[in-house]
Scaffold this motif. Structure first.
Motif, short mmCIF file in Angstrom:
data_model
loop_
_atom_site.label_atom_id
_atom_site.label_comp_id
_atom_site.label_asym_id
_atom_site.label_seq_id
_atom_site.Cartn_x
_atom_site.Cartn_y
_atom_site.Cartn_z
N LEU B 95 33.05 52.08 8.06
CA LEU B 95 32.02 52.88 8.77
C LEU B 95 31.40 52.13 9.70
O LEU B 95 30.93 52.48 10.95
N LEU B 97 32.44 49.71 11.44
CA LEU B 97 33.37 49.17 12.49
C LEU B 97 33.45 50.45 13.46
O LEU B 97 33.51 50.40 14.81
N GLY B 98 33.17 51.75 13.09
CA GLY B 98 33.14 52.95 13.72
C GLY B 98 31.87 52.82 14.75
O GLY B 98 32.11 53.14 16.01
N THR B 99 30.77 52.34 14.51
CA THR B 99 29.66 51.85 15.30
C THR B 99 29.99 50.82 16.34
O THR B 99 29.64 50.91 17.46
N LEU B 101 33.03 49.96 17.43
CA LEU B 101 33.95 50.44 18.44
C LEU B 101 33.25 51.54 19.38
O LEU B 101 33.68 51.49 20.62
#
Lengths: 339, 339
Positions: B95, B97-99, B101
């Motif tokens: 989760l 990593l979503g931020t 990226l």
């Protein structure tokens, strides 16, 4: 025996897996893989064909879905969408993203794609050497009446429903084959064209200057496996691509599009960033093929192709599982060595 | 009332959440956030403090673990490790990593970090305006006898166990405050230093040229909340940082390190990529504070600080939950307006 396979994604992956199961312990397989589908997506480099093949050969692909990793999830992708970032129509799995991030890490460190592919592949027991057609960023774009877009957008977002007017391979004219590509073709005992999309999988490989010439000059026979069975694509939407370049969706038309290799090895090696005009494609001026394997339902095609100097055989071509894929590979091997 | 808070990660996040619960509907909070912990990791830009604060204010932080997203997983990270890529000692949640990226996507498109922070924050109801101290890449490095390393490596991999000789903020001398930082300080009715690490959370903010001068010139009172309770750090390993700059791990020593603001607003505004020499730190030449809130167990400190021209009060400082955090904020507000 050194075997070279020009290939795209899923069809290429299944054929390679079958071939790996069909060859002897002293044989080697080198796959020259399409990079036309590759793209930058929210800062990471996606290489769908290289990954499809790696996952399939590693045994971690999703057989049921037909692409990607088995046991995949999309937690990161959901976050990106929640932030309004990314392309909602492109599925980005978490496990898959791990591969993309690792690749991107290498690329940003200055490692060429061919070396990055080797480093990623070292994790698994692939049994096949994977080489991208080029280390350069050559991407397939589709010209439509609604604008020019990346192949992935046309294929995934529009489901290939927007009529394609033309396919373009960006910067192909100045690209060079990745290290090992020309050497592999030169040293091959056998070259296969996998049952992959002729326009957007095999086409971008042939658009890299030097590769068509190497195939023409290769001492090895060049044999293709038809991606078309009974007038229909096995999977995907290759018909929409073939239509755009004026080639009918039939095993025979695709074979004639590649064309029979002439005895003197001479052929038109002009390089172009756009695909050959349909007139050239249809008249078979590419002169690539010594042989062409078709499905048993296309048996009537065999004498036509033989008359056009392309040796041919009709066998069951559906690659349902590793064993049926291995049988296709064995039949392709048999056709290749037939004199 | 316009309230500005200089802050780092977890301590800053809890204080901000408490403050948000303590203020009236007409009040606003602007957080000026440390970026010294930021780094590039396998091609993505990590901003731990900005994210800790965003997640906490959004209510999606992991309360139990104390950092990161609740319900987190590490599937991508496991893939990276399997490929031999990444830093095994750095936890990279899916989760989270979503931020990263999404942020990286903005940054690579040329969007400055302050704008990217605003775009990411727009997903949630934060109730606080978050501004990174600078849009430039100013990262904290730690000089040790085993070499100089990124703060994250020293903190997470070595658990701050390698004695730190010096802290350096890369390129701080040429950095500029992010848009809105100086204006927020100028227009503030109140400035808080959150209970964050003085060396690696507040220190890198003060190292950006212009920010210390803005604080000195600010009409608003500047009040800090002690990150040290009863001679121990509340969380983290701030003692290892304080030791390196010659400051004792006590509420009083940290207050004197920041120093009392002089009446004439004059102070040493030298900017340096290394932290102030310990002699300066200990003698309080920074001249930042009008007030300093300490824990009730440090009540004996209050008269000492008052004698040093720093108004002070002793209250319960443990921020165990939103309500106790709000009470700390209320006590800090009361101290700030005390004359």
């Amino acid at each position: 025996m050194n075997i070279v396979v020009l290939c795209g994604g899923v069809g290429g992956a299944r054929f390679l897996r079958g071939l790996r199961g069909a060859i002897g312990s002293g044989d080697s397989i080198t796959a020259i893989v399409n990079v036309g589908d590759d793209m930058w997506l929210t800062g990471v480099r996606i290489a769908p064909d290289l990954d499809s093949i790696m996952y399939t050969l590693a045994g971690v692909n999703d057989e049921e879905r037909g692409w990607g990793r088995v046991g995949e999830s999309e937690r990161v992708s959901a976050e990106l969408l929640a932030y309004g970032v990314g392309w909602p129509w492109f599925t980005l799995g978490d496990l898959d993203l791990g591969t993309h991030l690792a690749r991107t890490h290498f690329l940003r460190a200055g490692v060429p794609l061919s070396k990055a592919t080797e480093l990623l592949g070292a994790r698994w027991e692939l049994g096949v050497r994977l080489i991208p057609a080029t280390d350069d960023e050559v991407e397939t774009y589709v010209v439509t009446d609604e604008g020019t877009m990346h192949f992935q957008e046309w294929w995934t977002k529009h489901r290939a429903a927007l009529p394609a007017r033309k396919f373009e391979y960006t910067d192909a004219a100045t690209a060079t084959p990745a290290p090992g590509v020309l050497e592999a073709i030169r040293d091959a005992d056998l070259v296969f064209l996998a049952p992959s999309n002729p326009v957007v999988s095999i086409g971008p490989i042939l658009a890299i200057p030097g590769i068509r010439g190497a195939l023409a000059a290769a001492p090895a026979p060049v044999v293709g496996v038809s991606p078309i069975i009974a007038g229909a694509v096995v999977r995907g939407m290759a018909d929409a691509c073939l239509t755009a370049i004026g080639v009918a969706t039939s095993a025979a038309a695709v074979a004639l599009h590649y064309g029979a290799r002439s005895d003197d090895g001479q052929l038109d090696t002009r390089n172009s960033t756009s695909l050959w005009p349909s007139s050239v494609g249809q008249s078979g001026l590419q002169g690539l093929l010594d042989g062409w394997l078709v499905d048993e339902t296309d048996a009537a095609t065999v004498p036509l192709l033989e008359a056009a100097d392309i040796r041919s055989a009709a066998v069951p071509l559906w690659m349902r599982d590793p064993e049926s894929s291995a049988q296709v590979a064995r039949d392709a091997l048999a056709l290749a060595v037939r004199r």
